[in-house]
Design a protein around this motif. Sequence first.
Motif, mmCIF file in Angstrom:
data_model
loop_
_atom_site.group_PDB
_atom_site.id
_atom_site.type_symbol
_atom_site.label_atom_id
_atom_site.label_comp_id
_atom_site.label_asym_id
_atom_site.label_seq_id
_atom_site.Cartn_x
_atom_site.Cartn_y
_atom_site.Cartn_z
ATOM 1 N N SER A 32 0.832 -1.199 0.000
ATOM 2 C CA SER A 32 0.000 0.000 0.000
ATOM 3 C C SER A 32 0.867 1.250 0.000
ATOM 4 O O SER A 32 1.990 1.256 0.517
ATOM 5 C CB SER A 32 -0.933 0.016 1.229
ATOM 6 O OG SER A 32 -1.906 1.027 1.106
ATOM 7 N N VAL A 57 -3.399 -2.693 -2.180
ATOM 8 C CA VAL A 57 -4.616 -2.146 -1.587
ATOM 9 C C VAL A 57 -4.430 -0.643 -1.445
ATOM 10 O O VAL A 57 -3.496 -0.189 -0.769
ATOM 11 C CB VAL A 57 -4.916 -2.785 -0.213
ATOM 12 C CG1 VAL A 57 -6.098 -2.082 0.454
ATOM 13 C CG2 VAL A 57 -5.220 -4.271 -0.366
ATOM 14 N N ALA A 76 -8.971 1.442 1.472
ATOM 15 C CA ALA A 76 -8.904 0.584 2.650
ATOM 16 C C ALA A 76 -9.727 1.172 3.789
ATOM 17 O O ALA A 76 -10.380 0.443 4.550
ATOM 18 C CB ALA A 76 -7.443 0.412 3.087
ATOM 19 N N ASP A 84 -12.068 -1.633 2.146
ATOM 20 C CA ASP A 84 -11.101 -2.575 1.571
ATOM 21 C C ASP A 84 -10.152 -3.172 2.608
ATOM 22 O O ASP A 84 -9.359 -4.063 2.273
ATOM 23 C CB ASP A 84 -10.293 -1.911 0.454
ATOM 24 C CG ASP A 84 -11.076 -1.852 -0.855
ATOM 25 O OD1 ASP A 84 -12.252 -2.274 -0.849
ATOM 26 O OD2 ASP A 84 -10.529 -1.383 -1.869
#
Length: 322
Positions: A50, A76, A81, A85
Amino acid sequence: MLDRSKLLDTARQVIGDEARALDTMAVTLGDGFVEAIETILAATGRVIVSGIGKSGHIGRKIAATLASTGTPAQFVHPSEASHGDLGMVTKADVVLAISNSGEAPELANLIAFARRFGIPLIGLSSRPDSTLMSHSDVKLLIPALGEACGEGVVPTISTTLTLAMGDALAVALMQHREFTAEHFRDFHPGGKLGAQLSRVRDLMHAGDAVPLVGLHTPMSDTLLTISQKGFGVVGVLDDDGQLAGIVTDGDLRRHMSGLLDHTAGEVMTKSPRTIGPDSLAQDAVAIMNDRKITCLFVVDPDGSRRVAGILHIHDCLRVGVV
């Protein structure tokens, strides 16, 4: 009017700055890298990568490289998120969070989630005292060497170092897992790379499509087989069913006088070059180019010379093997 000399000087300066930064990182790479590898190998799930902004773009590439080289990974987006997510992240995973400054606020919820559920967190940043690094189980530090733009604001050196760190992780993991070309092909079946890693068995013709006759087959019937099968060649089997030779256009020309009075065994070229079904298609193309031929008979790899199929160079060219 463009100052070509100045433009080239700038380009060389940027490339030189980034090259020197990579050299510095290679020298200073330490235990954090080994700890990151150990943490990823210990995880039974995926590497969740990420980052936001340019770090996010680099993160997507790192995730893709990991996934394609045997380490399950997924990118992600940190903002997504925060809106559901996080459900993609499990306790079996390991998080690789990327932020050059280590202070990207968008990563806060992902960091907190990892801490709350005991998910290993690898931080990648140029600031060891940053918020990200202070919360990370493993610290992957890239040198803080400014940026190549001269103003220190355009991510250039920092993104190059981050990308190289991701590549180093992927290749080190790949080598540890003994990830082979065959595994690589499984993940890259399409495009040029997939074509180059194709096996002969994937492209060859087999069964009734293979042009075959016996040693004692009259040339009248042999010519009919050549015409029907469409390869311009026929394989000649001995009494044990093994490949004894082939009849090509050249053989026909050499025996033009009284051709129909002969058998296939009398006209054939003995002990032709063959290839195994597990060989790479690009190796087959190399043989055909070297011998200036268009077909190769494929024989079983047990040394028996029993015919498994036939490969035409057009089969290779059609899928991009050159």
